[in-house]
Design a protein around this motif. Structure first.
Motif: not given
Ligand code: PHE
Length: 446
Positions: A128-153
């Motif tokens: 909520v309230g994030q700009t498109p750039d912020e949302i795109g950046a947070s997706f990329n940050a999530f992808l680049a975070d192997p720990l969070r990715m591993t946890f969800n997988h």
């Protein structure tokens, strides 16, 4: 393992189980981004043609093999080949299928993990309230975070395997009975809402105005692979479900119901996603991130957007859950057929899928620079080759086995559509489906 004694308890339960297998990431995640990358209506048209000419007849072939064999895929194929006086080497087709679903499940679990992450984030109102750039950046940050990715997988795989361990006909029936109607309801609400957005007209034009100029060999190959993927056909996965099919049920009717349900979900998801994409002036050819980036951006600017988004990801999660159960089932059934106990087989599959899935997880971070066949990361490779090549090859062999090798009487009984239904099916498979797969595969590979 001797003849399996498990059965779906009703005809409806069987249809729901197969629909649960068919409807998943293929409809809601893969269909939109593939359509976006492959020229919109051109892809949609080919995909529907392939569903009708290939998907349906081969799906019947696959399920009837399981139904006639009443065993795990490898054993069913060996048993039926023996009955027909053909070579027992047909059983390797079962192993090929198991390899295919294994590879698919490895990335399926990773991408489904993204929905867990996004569901939780949207419940927390993070977009909520994030700009498109912020949302795109947070997706990329999530992808680049192997720990969070591993946890969800890991979490997603555990969710899947807990149902598989319990045995599909008990565990899955209850799940499907609840999930499928809920899923439809949520999608209808979402699509109904999309119709009211500014982008709906543009989305409808992009999806439904014929555009033959956009058709290329690779669009055709992609559409064929997608038709197999979305219907869950070609990997002997539905063969495993066919083994549990009740005795008196017409296969063509059941399969037609599944296809209608499956295509409807893709269309509803496509309308919902492209309406918001076009409302916001975004690029439909964004790729595998399409849904995860564009929807939060779009919904963030709309009233109650956080809730719509949470509902959407919950729905996606439920749909992928029932599909991944179907992906795991033939692998577990095969190990069980080799003498392992179900619990142990499930644990073994879990560890192996998890490990290969980690290569997809790391494709976005630590292994981002490791390339295969030119430019592809492991994730690119595992999301294309098994779907576009292995599923059609598996489907082709399944079709040949059912339409040319199996004895007529066995097929007539397992198809359960009378002699005329049988003749129509056999002619379609022999003279339309089989040549079509061969032509598309050969021209695609050249
Ligand atoms: N049909 C599933 C989907 O659309 C994926 C799948 C492929 C399931 C092959 C089983 C076998 O998400």
């Amino acid at each position: 393992m001797s003849e399996t004694l498990e059965r779906w308890s009703t005809r409806r339960a069987f249809i729901l189980a197969v629909t649960g297998a068919a409807v998943g990431l293929g409809n809601i995640w893969r269909f939109p981004y593939m359509t976006g990358e492959n020229g919109g209506s051109a892809f949609l048209l080919l995909y529907i043609a392939f569903v009708l000419l290939l998907g349906l007849p081969v799906m019947m072939a696959e399920i009837l093999i399981g139904r006639a064999g009443r065993r795990s895929p490898m054993q069913a194929l060996a048993h039926l080949a023996g009955q027909a006086g053909a070579t027992p080497h047909w059983r390797w087709l079962g192993l090929f299928g198991v390899t295919t679903v294994f590879l698919i499940l490895s990335f399926y679990s990773v991408v489904s993990g993204w929905s867990i992450e996004y569901f939780i984030e949207s419940v927390n109102g993070n977009f909520v309230g994030q700009t498109p750039d912020e949302i795109g950046a947070s997706f990329n940050a999530f992808l680049a975070d192997p720990l969070r990715m591993t946890f969800n997988h890991t979490l997603f795989l555990l969710l899947t395997l807990s149902v598989v361990a319990a045995g599909v006909s008990g565990g899955l029936e209850k799940l499907n009975n609840l999930l499928m109607p809920l899923l439809y309801l949520l999608l209808l609400v979402l699509a109904g809402y999309a119709v009211t957005t500014d982008g709906f007209g543009a989305a409808a034009a992009w999806l439904f105005t014929p555009n033959p100029a956009a058709i290329t060999v690779s669009v055709v190959l992609n559409a064929m692979g997608h038709a197999f993927f979305t219907l869950a056909v070609g990997a002997c996965a539905l063969m495993a479900y066919g083994a549990y099919m009740p005795d008196h049920q017409s296969l063509p009717k059941a399969v037609a119901a599944v296809a209608v349900l499956d295509v409807t979900v893709a269309l509803l998801a496509g309308i919902a996603i492209f309406s918001v994409v076009f409302s916001q002036g975004m690029d439909p050819g964004e790729g595998p991130g399409l849904m995860f980036v564009t929807l939060p951006i779009a919904f963030a600017e709309l009233p109650g957007g956080a809730w719509w988004l949470a509902i959407f990801f919950l729905l996606l999660l439920l749909a992928t859950w029932t599909s991944s159960i179907n992906l795991a089932e033939p692998i577990v059934a095969t190990l069980q057929g080799a003498g392992l106990r179900r619990g142990r087989a499930t644990a073994l599959v879990g560890v192996a899928v998890w490990a290969v899935g980690m290569l997809s997880v790391m494709s976005f971070s630590t292994m981002a620079d490791v390339h295969w066949f030119g430019e592809m990361t492991f994730f690119d490779l595992v999301t294309t080759v098994p779907t576009d090549i292995f599923l059609p090859v598996g489907g082709l062999l399944i079709a040949i086995f059912a339409a040319w090798v199996m004895p007529r009487d066995t097929v007539v009984r397992a198809l359960d559509a009378g002699p005329r239904g049988f003749r129509a099916w056999q002619a379609t498979v022999r003279f339309v489906s089989i040549p079509l797969v061969v032509i598309v595969l050969v021209s695609g590979l050249l």
